[in-house]
Scaffold this motif. Sequence first.
Motif, short mmCIF file in Angstrom:
data_model
loop_
_atom_site.label_atom_id
_atom_site.label_comp_id
_atom_site.label_asym_id
_atom_site.label_seq_id
_atom_site.Cartn_x
_atom_site.Cartn_y
_atom_site.Cartn_z
N MET A 44 1.02 -20.85 84.21
CA MET A 44 2.13 -21.79 84.60
C MET A 44 2.52 -21.95 86.06
O MET A 44 2.61 -23.16 86.69
N LEU A 45 2.42 -20.96 86.99
CA LEU A 45 2.31 -20.70 88.12
C LEU A 45 1.27 -21.71 88.84
O LEU A 45 1.56 -22.34 89.82
N MET A 46 0.10 -21.51 88.44
CA MET A 46 -0.99 -22.40 88.96
C MET A 46 -0.87 -23.79 88.69
O MET A 46 -0.75 -24.61 89.65
N LYS A 47 -0.35 -24.25 87.32
CA LYS A 47 -0.04 -25.80 87.19
C LYS A 47 0.85 -26.04 88.15
O LYS A 47 0.75 -27.33 88.62
N ASN A 48 2.26 -25.31 88.24
CA ASN A 48 3.09 -25.99 89.08
C ASN A 48 2.71 -26.10 90.61
O ASN A 48 3.07 -26.93 91.17
N MET A 49 2.00 -24.97 91.04
CA MET A 49 1.49 -24.98 92.50
C MET A 49 0.90 -26.52 92.56
O MET A 49 0.75 -27.06 93.78
N GLY A 50 -0.25 -26.81 91.52
CA GLY A 50 -0.89 -28.01 91.68
C GLY A 50 -0.03 -29.16 91.88
O GLY A 50 -0.42 -30.24 92.43
N LYS A 51 0.98 -29.29 91.00
CA LYS A 51 1.98 -30.38 90.94
C LYS A 51 2.54 -30.61 92.52
O LYS A 51 2.64 -31.60 92.85
N GLN A 52 3.22 -29.45 92.76
CA GLN A 52 3.56 -29.34 94.44
C GLN A 52 2.90 -29.66 95.38
O GLN A 52 3.10 -30.38 96.29
N MET A 53 1.40 -29.35 95.36
CA MET A 53 0.40 -29.70 96.18
C MET A 53 0.05 -31.25 96.29
O MET A 53 -0.15 -31.84 97.40
N LYS A 54 0.26 -31.85 95.04
CA LYS A 54 0.03 -33.26 94.96
C LYS A 54 1.11 -34.13 95.73
O LYS A 54 0.87 -35.13 96.19
N LYS A 55 2.46 -33.60 95.52
CA LYS A 55 3.37 -34.18 96.20
C LYS A 55 3.62 -34.12 97.59
O LYS A 55 4.04 -35.10 98.28
#
Length: 80
Positions: A44-55
Motif C-alpha cells: 500500500m505504501l508503494m502504491k501511494n508513493m507512485g501516486k504522489q510521484m505522478k502528482k
Amino acid sequence: MGGVTQTHALHQLVPLAAELDDNKVTPGLLGFVIFAVMAVGLYMLMKNMGKQMKKIDFEEQKAPQAAAPREPSDAKPPQA
C-alpha cells in the motif's frame, strides 16, 4: 508425471518430519500474520508513493545560455 515427483518429494520429507522437536520455538500463525500485515502495508505504501510521484510537476531549469558567439574582430572595418 507430476504425481510421481510429488510422491517422491513427500517420501523424502517423512523422515525429516519425524525428527522435529516439539519443544522448538517456531514463528507459527502469529509470525505469518505479522509478516502478511507488513507485506500488505508495504504494498500500500508503494502504491501511494507512485501516486504522489505522478502528482509532482517538475520542470528542469536550463542553464542560462551565453550570448551568441561573436565573430572574431580580426577583420578591419572598411575605411572611408
